[in-house]
Each structure stands twice: as structure tokens, then as C-alpha cells.
Design a protein around this motif. Structure first.
Motif, mmCIF file in Angstrom:
data_model
loop_
_atom_site.group_PDB
_atom_site.id
_atom_site.type_symbol
_atom_site.label_atom_id
_atom_site.label_comp_id
_atom_site.label_asym_id
_atom_site.label_seq_id
_atom_site.Cartn_x
_atom_site.Cartn_y
_atom_site.Cartn_z
ATOM 1 N N GLU A 96 29.814 -7.407 36.511
ATOM 2 C CA GLU A 96 29.393 -7.947 37.207
ATOM 3 C C GLU A 96 28.440 -8.859 38.341
ATOM 4 N N GLN A 97 27.776 -8.109 38.921
ATOM 5 C CA GLN A 97 26.471 -8.925 39.911
ATOM 6 C C GLN A 97 26.351 -9.557 39.563
ATOM 7 N N ASP A 98 26.152 -9.841 38.115
ATOM 8 C CA ASP A 98 24.980 -11.059 37.169
ATOM 9 C C ASP A 98 25.093 -11.842 36.293
ATOM 10 N N ARG A 99 26.659 -11.608 36.462
ATOM 11 C CA ARG A 99 27.516 -12.875 35.554
ATOM 12 C C ARG A 99 27.162 -14.054 35.312
ATOM 13 N N HIS A 138 26.851 -8.536 24.242
ATOM 14 C CA HIS A 138 28.172 -8.268 22.969
ATOM 15 C C HIS A 138 28.718 -6.549 23.003
ATOM 16 N N ASP A 139 30.104 -6.408 23.053
ATOM 17 C CA ASP A 139 30.435 -5.195 22.029
ATOM 18 C C ASP A 139 31.302 -5.639 20.939
ATOM 19 N N ASP A 173 35.920 -9.708 31.086
ATOM 20 C CA ASP A 173 36.685 -8.853 29.624
ATOM 21 C C ASP A 173 35.893 -9.167 28.270
ATOM 22 N N VAL A 174 35.752 -10.291 28.506
ATOM 23 C CA VAL A 174 35.775 -11.031 26.665
ATOM 24 C C VAL A 174 34.840 -12.246 26.786
ATOM 25 N N LEU A 207 29.907 -6.954 27.993
ATOM 26 C CA LEU A 207 29.050 -5.866 28.877
ATOM 27 C C LEU A 207 27.678 -6.855 29.883
ATOM 28 N N VAL A 208 28.242 -7.771 30.044
ATOM 29 C CA VAL A 208 27.658 -7.691 31.444
ATOM 30 C C VAL A 208 27.853 -7.755 32.473
#
Length: 155
Positions: A26-29, A84-85, A58-59, A23-24
Motif C-alpha cells: 500500500e505505501q508504494d502504490r 502480480h500474483d 486488490d486487483v 501485490l504492491v
């Protein structure tokens, strides 16, 4: 005194493999993934947990090895983590020995990029140099890669 994560193979150990939805944003990954590895390496060493973590857009797929109470406690914190989800435990079992006995945490690549094993030693966490991986490690890393692509596979 050494931690269980530095002693090498140590007999029967609890191993858990899970997959979760990332769930992170994209700009913060880049920043968040760096934080995850820093925290995981430090926490896991203190808890005597070893393992490997695979991240994709995605995972998350992670293997944790150690004392069952410590591993399940860590999983409980992961399940509550907002990054996480849909945390799904793929396997949870006692195995004859650790596969990642010296890896406090490792970044597992997808699609042929190099893996980065990180070793917990007396001087802290360092990148493993020139050791390669064992056939047992490679087999478990392959299971992680398959899980990242949505394929369930028993270890």
C-alpha cells in the motif's frame, strides 16, 4: 511512420483480458502505479499494443489488443512480474477490430471516477481530450469493472 496503435481500427486483432492479484504494498502504490503506466504506455506503443488497465487495492484487470504473439509475449512478462500474483486470463480471442485503437494504455476507474484514456500519436503519449468513449469501449470497460469485483464475464 505510425505504429499499429495509432492507425485506428485495423481489422481483426487479438484481444486478451486478464485479472491478477495486486501485490504492491500500500505505501508504494502511488509510485509503482505511476511507473506501471509510464512503462506500459511506452512499451505498448512500440509493440503496437493498445488497451486499458484498471487498478484497485486488490486487483489488476487489463485488456490488451494487438498482434497475438506480441500480446502473449507481454502477458508472459506480466505473469513473471513480482507485482502480480494469480494471473487469470478471462478471454483471449481474435475480434473484428480494436476497441481501444488509439489508447496506448488507459487508466480505468472504478465506482464512477473518470477514466483517463491516453492516446499514442506521432508526438508521443497524450491524455485524450473531450472525445468520450464509444459504446463498444464502454461495454468493455464495464466488463473490466465487473472482473475487478470478482465477477467473470465473457466479452
Amino acid at each position: 511512420m505510425t505504429s499499429p496503435a495509432t492507425d485506428g481500427p485495423d481489422g481483426p486483432v487479438f484481444r486478451l483480458l486478464y485479472r491478477s492479484h495486486n501485490l504492491v504494498p500500500e505505501q508504494d502504490r502511488r509510485r509503482v502505479f505511476g511507473e506501471i503506466f509510464t512503462t506500459a504506455r511506452s512499451t505498448n506503443k512500440k509493440l503496437g499494443i493498445t488497451g486499458a488497465l484498471l487498478l484497485t487495492e486488490d486487483v489488476f484487470v487489463q485488456v490488451l489488443e494487438g498482434d497475438e504473439t506480441a500480446v502473449r509475449g507481454l502477458l508472459g512478462r506480466i505473469e513473471k512480474d513480482a507485482r502480480h500474483d494469480d494471473v487469470v486470463v478471462l478471454t483471449a480471442e481474435t475480434v473484428p477490430e480494436r476497441v481501444f485503437s488509439r489508447w496506448a494504455m488507459a487508466r480505468v476507474s472504478t465506482d464512477g471516477e473518470p477514466d483517463i484514456p491516453l492516446i499514442a500519436g506521432a508526438r508521443g503519449i497524450t491524455v485524450a481530450a473531450g472525445r468520450g468513449v464509444t459504446k463498444e469501449q464502454e461495454a468493455l470497460l464495464d466488463v473490466m469493472r465487473e472482473a475487478a469485483h470478482g465477477q467473470r464475464h465473457e466479452v
